[in-house]
Design an enzyme around this catalytic site. Structure first.
Site, short mmCIF file in Angstrom:
data_model
loop_
_atom_site.label_atom_id
_atom_site.label_comp_id
_atom_site.label_asym_id
_atom_site.label_seq_id
_atom_site.Cartn_x
_atom_site.Cartn_y
_atom_site.Cartn_z
N ARG A 1 -4.71 5.65 11.87
CA ARG A 1 -3.48 5.40 11.12
C ARG A 1 -2.22 5.94 11.80
O ARG A 1 -1.17 5.27 11.78
CB ARG A 1 -3.59 5.95 9.70
CG ARG A 1 -4.64 5.22 8.86
CD ARG A 1 -4.60 5.66 7.39
NE ARG A 1 -3.38 5.19 6.73
CZ ARG A 1 -2.38 5.97 6.38
NH1 ARG A 1 -2.43 7.28 6.63
NH2 ARG A 1 -1.32 5.47 5.81
N SER B 1 0.83 -1.19 0.00
CA SER B 1 0.00 0.00 0.00
C SER B 1 0.87 1.25 0.00
O SER B 1 2.04 1.21 0.38
CB SER B 1 -0.91 0.02 1.24
OG SER B 1 -1.77 -1.10 1.24
N CYS C 1 -7.79 8.71 26.12
CA CYS C 1 -6.92 8.48 27.27
C CYS C 1 -5.76 7.58 26.87
O CYS C 1 -5.60 6.47 27.37
CB CYS C 1 -7.74 7.87 28.41
SG CYS C 1 -6.87 7.89 29.98
#
Length: 477
Positions: A368, A234, A399
């Site tokens: 991502r 990719s 968090c």
């Protein structure tokens, strides 16, 4: 001012922190004379007021245009060497009913990899003959549904699927076209690629097993063997990895011709886009010409006909068309201690300021950066500013210390709570990887075009989240 010492080497100090670099932003993203960001003719503050933030904004004209350009490029180049090309939109990048309709209207087929994605494509009214289904663990139910629907091709990923698909074909009285996914041993990422003998991965079968699998497929009267399928990676820049993979596949393809026709060769997708000013993706017309030339040259060397070609772009269709809007909640200067470099002859460590700008989303709407260390860019969206740029880190509200949306970019130094900021190139693998971490609802997705905005996917509410909890009064069961 000059670049911050905390900035990565690729990030230059901007001459104008309001500028929208063309390769990164959707084609209809501009700054209006008022200074606000406008996408598809709709101002960002208007979008935020109407649909809330975080908000995924998809530039319809941009997505359609890129789909059309990719299809045209590969069809034109394939025709030049005497063959044909089919382009599938890889739905895993982002799929909704309306987006499925867009790409189908632009002449693309659709590649799905789950029963859910298949359901979306069918709900969109896409011709099943123009849908493909692949995946390393397609359930018998998913296979049966695909065969019953009349999908154009299933990609066989392992030996057990030969029997499963053959049984479904017999049950529904069909001859089901199939491809065989193989590992070429080529793995590509951006401008580098690695060629090895074998790949240690979950997808496909070894290339040296292709003849054995093809024979087993051909032995099933309910299966029609179309050819080999491969995916090498990719976010790929350049054509070298595709050329090497194609050469390896065509060697196997040539051997398979002795056992019967092999009409197609699917070389997958993975074409890269720009996320930052440092990225330099190969123009699609140039990429298509180089890949097709490499296939034609290899076929000439082997003395075989050029097969019909297939490709599966996703990110390069929808990625740059997408932008995410956030509202700034806090701005926090953080002192960072930078150790003295050996041999500097200085007096010790230096303290520098990194400005953390926290927004109302984060890793739940863009995983991502946390998953892959992916870099993104950011700009003010609700106004322009002449303030001196400062290095910022755009942080999410989760968090987790790793909840970062943009690791490093420059924003005007007067960025403050209540500002809208925009992160470009978020059309691919953001909504599709989104989650409810910390019980945040997934953002809405809207399409913009010609000054109009409309909803593609509605925002999740707290009631949506609670409705799945069996202890909640009124939970859906």
């Amino acid at each position: 001012m000059t670049s911050s010492p905390l900035a990565p080497a690729w990030l230059a100090f901007p001459a104008d922190a309001n500028e929208l670099p063309a390769p990164i932003w959707s084609r209809q993203a501009v700054r209006e004379t008022s200074g606000v960001l406008s996408i598809g003719g709709v101002p960002a503050p208007e979008l935020a007021a109407r649909f809330g933030t975080p908000l995924y904004v998809v530039d319809e004209a941009d997505a359609r245009g890129r789909a059309r350009e990719i299809r045209t490029a590969f069809e034109t180049e394939a025709a030049r060497v005497g063959t044909s090309a089919k382009v599938y939109y890889a739905g895993k990048a982002f799929l909704s009913i309306e987006v499925a309709r867009w790409v189908a209207e632009e002449g693309l087929a659709i590649d799905t990899c789950s029963g859910g994605e298949l359901a979306v494509a069918l709900a969109a009214g896409v011709d099943p003959a123009r849908i493909g289904l692949h995946g390393n663990n397609k359930s018998p139910a998913e296979i049966d549904r695909a065969v019953a629907a009349g999908v154009g091709v299933l990609v066989i990923d392992s030996a057990v699927e030969i029997g499963r698909i053959a049984e479904a074909a017999a049950r529904h009285g069909r001859v089901q076209p199939v491809r065989l996914r193989v590992n070429s041993g080529v793995h590509a990422h951006t401008h580098d690629f690695l060629a090895t003998a074998h790949e240690d991965q979950k997808f496909g079968v070894r290339l040296d097993q292709a003849a054995e699998f093809a024979a087993a497929i051909r032995a099933e009267p309910g299966l029609d063997f179309l050819g080999l399928h491969c995916h090498i990676g990719s976010q790929i820049f350049g054509s070298e990895g595709f050329a090497e993979s194609a050469a390896r596949l065509l060697e196997a393809h040539a051997g398979l011709l002795a056992g019967g026709p092999v009409p197609e060769l699917n070389l997958g997708g993975g074409f890269g886009i720009a996320y930052t000013v440092a990225d330099d993706p190969t123009p699609i017309a140039e990429l298509a010409a180089a890949i097709v030339d490499s296939v034609a040259g290899e076929c000439a060397r082997l003395g075989i006909p050029i097969p019909a070609l297939a490709f599966e772009p996703g990110r390069s269709v929808i990625g740059t068309a997408g932008t995410t809007l956030y509202e700034v909640g806090t701005v926090k200067p953080v002192l960072v201690t930078v150790p003295e470099e050996p041999g500097d002859g200085g007096s010790g460590a230096t303290e520098l300021v990194r400005t953390y700008v926290s927004v109302d989303g984060g890793m739940s709407d863009n995983a991502r950066p946390a998953l892959y260390g992916a870099d993104y860019s950011v700009r003010l969206a609700s106004r322009a500013s002449a303030a001196e740029p400062v290095l910022v880190r755009l942080a999410g509200k989760h968090c987790e210390s790793g909840d970062i949306v943009v690791y490093a970019d420059y924003l005007p130094g007067d960025v403050e709570p209540g500002d809208l900021v925009a992160v470009p190139a978020t059309g691919a693998y953001c909504w599709s990887l989104s989650s409810n971490y910390n019980y945040l609802g997934r953002p809405a997705v809207v399409a913009v075009r010609d000054g109009e905005a409309h909803l593609l996917v509605r925002r999740e509410t707290e009631n949506d989240l609670l409705a799945r909890d069996a202890a909640y009064p009124g939970a859906s069961r």
